[in-house]
Write an enzyme that holds these catalytic residues in place. Structure first.
Site, PDB file in Angstrom:
ATOM      1  N   GLY A 258      30.495  -5.630 -23.426  1.00 49.09           N
ATOM      2  CA  GLY A 258      30.385  -6.436 -22.222  1.00 49.09           C
ATOM      3  C   GLY A 258      28.975  -6.415 -21.694  1.00 49.09           C
ATOM      4  O   GLY A 258      28.148  -5.635 -22.165  1.00 49.09           O
ATOM      5  N   PRO A 260      25.578  -5.859 -19.398  1.00 49.90           N
ATOM      6  CA  PRO A 260      25.048  -4.620 -18.833  1.00 49.90           C
ATOM      7  C   PRO A 260      25.608  -4.358 -17.434  1.00 49.90           C
ATOM      8  O   PRO A 260      25.831  -5.297 -16.683  1.00 49.90           O
ATOM      9  CB  PRO A 260      23.545  -4.874 -18.732  1.00 49.90           C
ATOM     10  CG  PRO A 260      23.260  -6.071 -19.528  1.00 49.90           C
ATOM     11  CD  PRO A 260      24.520  -6.828 -19.705  1.00 49.90           C
ATOM     12  N   GLY A 261      25.827  -3.109 -17.141  1.00 47.80           N
ATOM     13  CA  GLY A 261      26.192  -2.721 -15.784  1.00 47.80           C
ATOM     14  C   GLY A 261      27.639  -2.920 -15.396  1.00 47.80           C
ATOM     15  O   GLY A 261      28.005  -2.736 -14.244  1.00 47.80           O
ATOM     16  N   GLY A 263      30.040  -1.095 -16.380  1.00 50.28           N
ATOM     17  CA  GLY A 263      30.730   0.193 -16.297  1.00 50.28           C
ATOM     18  C   GLY A 263      31.214   0.732 -17.627  1.00 50.28           C
ATOM     19  O   GLY A 263      32.132   1.550 -17.656  1.00 50.28           O
ATOM     20  N   LYS A 264      30.594   0.336 -18.726  1.00 52.33           N
ATOM     21  CA  LYS A 264      31.036   0.830 -20.030  1.00 52.33           C
ATOM     22  C   LYS A 264      30.784   2.330 -20.154  1.00 52.33           C
ATOM     23  O   LYS A 264      31.681   3.090 -20.517  1.00 52.33           O
ATOM     24  CB  LYS A 264      30.305   0.076 -21.149  1.00 52.33           C
ATOM     25  CG  LYS A 264      30.569  -1.414 -21.122  1.00 52.33           C
ATOM     26  CD  LYS A 264      29.829  -2.140 -22.229  1.00 52.33           C
ATOM     27  CE  LYS A 264      28.324  -2.093 -22.064  1.00 52.33           C
ATOM     28  NZ  LYS A 264      27.835  -2.792 -20.855  1.00 52.33           N
ATOM     29  N   THR A 265      29.555   2.729 -19.824  1.00 52.80           N
ATOM     30  CA  THR A 265      29.230   4.148 -19.915  1.00 52.80           C
ATOM     31  C   THR A 265      30.102   4.949 -18.955  1.00 52.80           C
ATOM     32  O   THR A 265      30.663   5.989 -19.311  1.00 52.80           O
ATOM     33  CB  THR A 265      27.739   4.366 -19.586  1.00 52.80           C
ATOM     34  OG1 THR A 265      26.963   3.517 -20.441  1.00 52.80           O
ATOM     35  CG2 THR A 265      27.340   5.788 -19.792  1.00 52.80           C
ATOM     36  N   GLU A 484       9.604 -26.802  -1.264  1.00 57.72           N
ATOM     37  CA  GLU A 484      10.845 -26.090  -0.942  1.00 57.72           C
ATOM     38  C   GLU A 484      11.744 -26.946  -0.051  1.00 57.72           C
ATOM     39  O   GLU A 484      12.970 -26.928  -0.182  1.00 57.72           O
ATOM     40  CB  GLU A 484      10.545 -24.738  -0.270  1.00 57.72           C
ATOM     41  CG  GLU A 484       9.695 -23.779  -1.101  1.00 57.72           C
ATOM     42  CD  GLU A 484      10.203 -23.578  -2.521  1.00 57.72           C
ATOM     43  OE1 GLU A 484      11.437 -23.720  -2.742  1.00 57.72           O
ATOM     44  OE2 GLU A 484       9.380 -23.307  -3.411  1.00 57.72           O
ATOM     45  N   HIS A 487      13.793 -29.171  -2.256  1.00 59.90           N
ATOM     46  CA  HIS A 487      14.995 -28.484  -2.765  1.00 59.90           C
ATOM     47  C   HIS A 487      16.071 -28.417  -1.683  1.00 59.90           C
ATOM     48  O   HIS A 487      17.236 -28.751  -1.907  1.00 59.90           O
ATOM     49  CB  HIS A 487      14.662 -27.039  -3.136  1.00 59.90           C
ATOM     50  CG  HIS A 487      13.983 -26.870  -4.447  1.00 59.90           C
ATOM     51  ND1 HIS A 487      14.461 -27.406  -5.614  1.00 59.90           N
ATOM     52  CD2 HIS A 487      12.860 -26.180  -4.786  1.00 59.90           C
ATOM     53  CE1 HIS A 487      13.665 -27.069  -6.615  1.00 59.90           C
ATOM     54  NE2 HIS A 487      12.674 -26.328  -6.131  1.00 59.90           N
TER      55      HIS A 487
HETATM   56  P1  ADP Z   1      27.132  -0.197 -18.550  1.00 59.94           P
HETATM   57  O1  ADP Z   1      27.238   1.034 -19.376  1.00 59.94           O
HETATM   58  O2  ADP Z   1      28.246  -1.165 -18.767  1.00 59.94           O
HETATM   59  O3  ADP Z   1      25.802  -0.874 -18.620  1.00 59.94           O
HETATM   60  P2  ADP Z   1      27.294   1.695 -16.450  1.00 59.94           P
HETATM   61  O4  ADP Z   1      28.548   2.381 -16.783  1.00 59.94           O
HETATM   62  O5  ADP Z   1      26.035   2.364 -16.847  1.00 59.94           O
HETATM   63  O6  ADP Z   1      27.296   0.228 -17.037  1.00 59.94           O
HETATM   64  O7  ADP Z   1      27.297   1.371 -14.904  1.00 59.94           O
HETATM   65  C1  ADP Z   1      26.215   1.710 -14.078  1.00 59.94           C
HETATM   66  C2  ADP Z   1      26.692   2.101 -12.712  1.00 59.94           C
HETATM   67  O8  ADP Z   1      27.287   0.995 -12.049  1.00 59.94           O
HETATM   68  C3  ADP Z   1      27.767   3.157 -12.723  1.00 59.94           C
HETATM   69  O9  ADP Z   1      27.236   4.427 -12.777  1.00 59.94           O
HETATM   70  C4  ADP Z   1      28.502   2.891 -11.420  1.00 59.94           C
HETATM   71  O10 ADP Z   1      27.826   3.461 -10.346  1.00 59.94           O
HETATM   72  C5  ADP Z   1      28.386   1.402 -11.277  1.00 59.94           C
HETATM   73  N1  ADP Z   1      29.596   0.723 -11.790  1.00 59.94           N
HETATM   74  C6  ADP Z   1      29.655  -0.154 -12.811  1.00 59.94           C
HETATM   75  N2  ADP Z   1      30.907  -0.587 -12.989  1.00 59.94           N
HETATM   76  C7  ADP Z   1      31.677   0.018 -12.064  1.00 59.94           C
HETATM   77  C8  ADP Z   1      33.070  -0.004 -11.738  1.00 59.94           C
HETATM   78  N3  ADP Z   1      33.933  -0.771 -12.404  1.00 59.94           N
HETATM   79  N4  ADP Z   1      33.498   0.763 -10.720  1.00 59.94           N
HETATM   80  C9  ADP Z   1      32.645   1.534 -10.038  1.00 59.94           C
HETATM   81  N5  ADP Z   1      31.332   1.614 -10.295  1.00 59.94           N
HETATM   82  C10 ADP Z   1      30.836   0.869 -11.288  1.00 59.94           C
HETATM   83 MG    MG Z   2      25.648   1.868 -20.362  1.00 59.64          MG
END
Ligand code: ADP
Ligand code: MG
Length: 654
Positions: A258, A260-261, A263-265, A484, A487
């Site tokens: 998915g 970035p960001g 919440g995969k990690t 601007e 726009h």
């Molecule tokens: P990814 O690995 O997908 O890039 P991360 O797991 O590193 O994303 O997410 C980064 C941070 O964003 C997490 O440490 C958390 O603070 C926040 N975050 C992301 N997704 C969620 C979620 N579903 N619920 C709560 N916090 C989240």
């Molecule tokens: Mg990650």
């Protein structure tokens, strides 16, 4: 040869003995001779407010006070067992601040709590696993402080200042000696004659890289379905017999994919946290710059250690950087990739699905993962994590504001629903960032509550970036303002754009622009009509057309806009079938002629939109100029101000 080895060992032993004697005398001279109970040693710190609460609830038995330059260090010894009686009234007025801290802190420390409701309030029985010591830093104390301690049944001890000379005379030389010995031994182990044997030995004992993540599913918000699915994978991983009954096998490799960001990690860590197993995280990019063979051997080590500590979860983050198709790479780098990847493939094949190892992969670019890794038995399933929905965003915000909610520092005008609504297209990480930024904004103003304006400011910072002064002299600003205003006027006059209100129209300089008009989308994901896409193209043209009408020139400033317009037009033709060519989708198989027709159709759309924008702005040129004047004056206008101005200028014209 044998003789040499043992002789060296003998020297090492002798040196160690000498160092030991030095050390012994050094330490002995440090032990205080006076008759005070020995201060417990501890590395666990508590914050002052927790300490205050602990004393207040009479959980502290003794403290040792050490005086430093301009503060004091207290070592705190807790009672083995006690109960806290809380009077409701009291709790609310004076203890609220630190009472908030205590339950969560107690839980963190693994203390057992039993709560009983009594008539007057609450009685909490607290049992610590064993008596525990902590330290806390406090400002210089006075007599009142001691009185407060004794009044709360704490026995204070004063630790006398040490004489530091023995340390210098005894301990420092012995430490130096030990360092020399350690260095020498290390040299022998890695390079010297003791090499081979010791090296293997050293490795076996290595436990580096194991973690026990603290994250739980409750930290991962807004993905209930995904968590349910993942939960089954974990359940079968831990209890394979459930599957075995039906002739199945647990999964060996799971891919979380998915943007970035999302919440995969975080999810991977929470999986290990919930499963309560050993966790071996590693990031694919760590291998990228290594020498040939190192990546492969780390993979081998990782798997062999994990097997020893099974049940274990191996987490390979950013696996795309490892499994990337490396065709284009130069010789040695390409070879390194292939070796590392091959080792990973071999390891994936080399363990049985019942051996208590689960490998979780994560990637922002799943399409770059080597196909060989995606076969069954290696990556058995892919779990796609999308950007959060509206409900998901709300849940994530709630999680990231839970401390603020608990601590009662959110102002009443903060509406989490509305905030979630605004954060269209935000990832979980963006939302976390947004919440943090709002806290930061409020803290900068030294407020004791975070209110709506702080969230608004934080939103601006995150979405628009930090704003600086406008660029150039008045004339220059006037030009930016016309662009601007172009726009903004299109955005407010075209009915199809009403769903995308303006966040702000601005001539303040930002990282990559001299001014901007930011549309914002709210709510949940939705599909977009042809009308709306055309209106968006007109919006992009607003800059260029306004410049042309007022100054009769075209500047380079509109190039990003043009790029966006072109992209939308091409998407309309090639992806959505929204052109005169009708319902086609352009793919690899599409013929050259059709592609050319597509380009023509896109150009026609662009030309028509440009004409439409021109008609619109020419018809409203007075309003355009008026809006620009206001921008030069005020530098930044919100949607409400823009609308009011347009209405005013319209009524003047009539
Ligand atoms: P990814 O690995 O997908 O890039 P991360 O797991 O590193 O994303 O997410 C980064 C941070 O964003 C997490 O440490 C958390 O603070 C926040 N975050 C992301 N997704 C969620 C979620 N579903 N619920 C709560 N916090 C989240
Ligand atoms: Mg990650």
């Amino acid at each position: 040869m044998k003789f040499v080895k043992s002789k060296r060992l003998l020297i090492v032993a002798a040196l160690l003995l000498v160092a030991g004697i030095f050390f012994f005398f050094g330490i002995k001279s440090l032990i205080p001779k006076k008759d005070i109970p020995r201060k417990p040693e501890t590395n666990s710190a508590v914050f002052y407010d927790v300490f205050e609460a602990l004393v207040g609830y009479k959980l502290v038995a003794e403290v040792w006070i050490e005086t430093k330059e301009d503060y004091q260090k207290l070592t705190v010894m807790l009672r083995d067992q006690t109960s806290i009686d809380m009077d409701k009234e009291q709790q609310w007025d004076k203890e609220l601040l630190y009472w908030n801290k205590l339950p969560s802190w107690l839980k963190e420390q693994g203390a057992k709590q039993r709560m009983d409701l009594t008539d007057s309030g609450l009685s909490v029985e607290v049992t610590f696993p064993e008596s525990q010591a902590y330290f806390v830093y406090v400002p210089r104390t006075d007599m009142g402080f001691l009185g407060w301690l004794t009044a709360n049944k704490v026995t204070p001890h004063t630790v006398p200042k040490y004489d530091w000379r023995p340390i210098i005379i005894w301990v420092v030389p012995s430490l130096l000696l030990i360092a020399v010995i350690a260095g020498g031994t290390w040299w022998m182990v890695t390079r010297g004659p003791l090499g081979g044997a010791m090296r293997g030995f050293g490795k076996k004992e290595k436990r580096e890289g194991i973690e026990r993540p603290k994250e739980r599913f409750s930290d991962v918000a807004g993905m209930e379905e995904i968590i349910r699915e993942v939960n089954f994978i974990v359940k079968f991983f831990k209890k394979p017999y459930i599957l075995k009954r039906l002739g199945g096998k647990p999964k060996k490799g799971v891919l979380l994919s998915g943007p970035p960001g999302v919440g995969k990690t975080l999810l991977a860590r929470a999986i290990a946290g919930e499963a309560n197993v050993n966790f071996f995280p590693i990031t694919g990019s760590e291998f990228v710059e290594m020498f040939v063979g190192v990546g492969a051997s780390r993979i081998r080590d990782l798997f062999s250690t994990a097997k020893k500590f099974a049940p274990a979860i191996i987490f390979i983050d950013e696996v795309d950087s490892l499994g990337k198709r490396q065709a284009g790479l130069g010789d040695s780098a390409g070879q390194e990739y292939r070796q590392t990847l091959n080792q990973l493939l071999a390891e994936m094949d080399g363990f049985d699905s019942l051996s208590g190892i689960l490998v979780i992969f994560a990637s922002n670019f799943p399409e770059l993962i080597d196909p060989a890794l995606r076969r069954k038995g290696r990556i058995d399933s892919e779990i796609k994590i999308p950007l959060p929905s509206l409900a998901g965003r709300k849940a994530i915000l709630t999680v990231h504001l839970r401390n603020q909610t608990k601590g009662n520092v959110l102002d009443t005008d903060v509406d989490i629903d509305k905030l979630a609504n605004k954060t269209y297209n935000f990832s979980g990480a963006d939302i976390a960032n947004f919440a943090n930024e709002a806290v930061f904004v409020a803290a900068k103003k030294e407020k004791d509550k975070i209110s709506k304006v702080d969230f608004d400011e934080a939103f601006d910072i995150i979405v628009l970036g930090l704003a600086g002064k406008p660029v150039g002299d008045l004339e220059e600003r006037g030009k930016t303002a016309i662009a601007e205003a172009g726009h903004a006027l299109v955005a407010r006059l075209l009915p199809a754009l009403q769903k995308l209100p303006i966040q702000v129209a601005s001539i303040l300089r930002r990282a990559d622009s001299m001014g901007l008009v930011q549309l914002i989308q709210e709510g949940d994901m939705r599909s977009v009509t042809k009308e709306e896409l055309e209106a968006q193209i007109c919006f992009c043209f607003g800059h260029r057309v306004a410049e042309q009408i007022v100054y009769g020139v075209i500047s380079s400033g509109a190039s990003t806009d043009l790029g966006n317009a072109t992209r939308i037009a091409h998407d309309m033709v090639r992806k959505y079938g929204m052109s005169e060519l009708g319902p086609i989708v352009v793919s690899e198989e599409t013929s050259e002629t059709t592609r050319r027709d597509c380009d023509m159709a896109a150009m026609k759309i662009l030309a028509a939109c440009e004409k439409r924008t021109e008609d619109l702005l020419r018809a409203n040129e007075r309003i355009l100029r008026g809006l620009a004047d206001a921008l030069v004056l005020k530098e930044e206008l919100r949607v409400q101000e823009v609308d009011d101005l347009i209405r005013l200028l319209q009524s003047e014209a009539a």
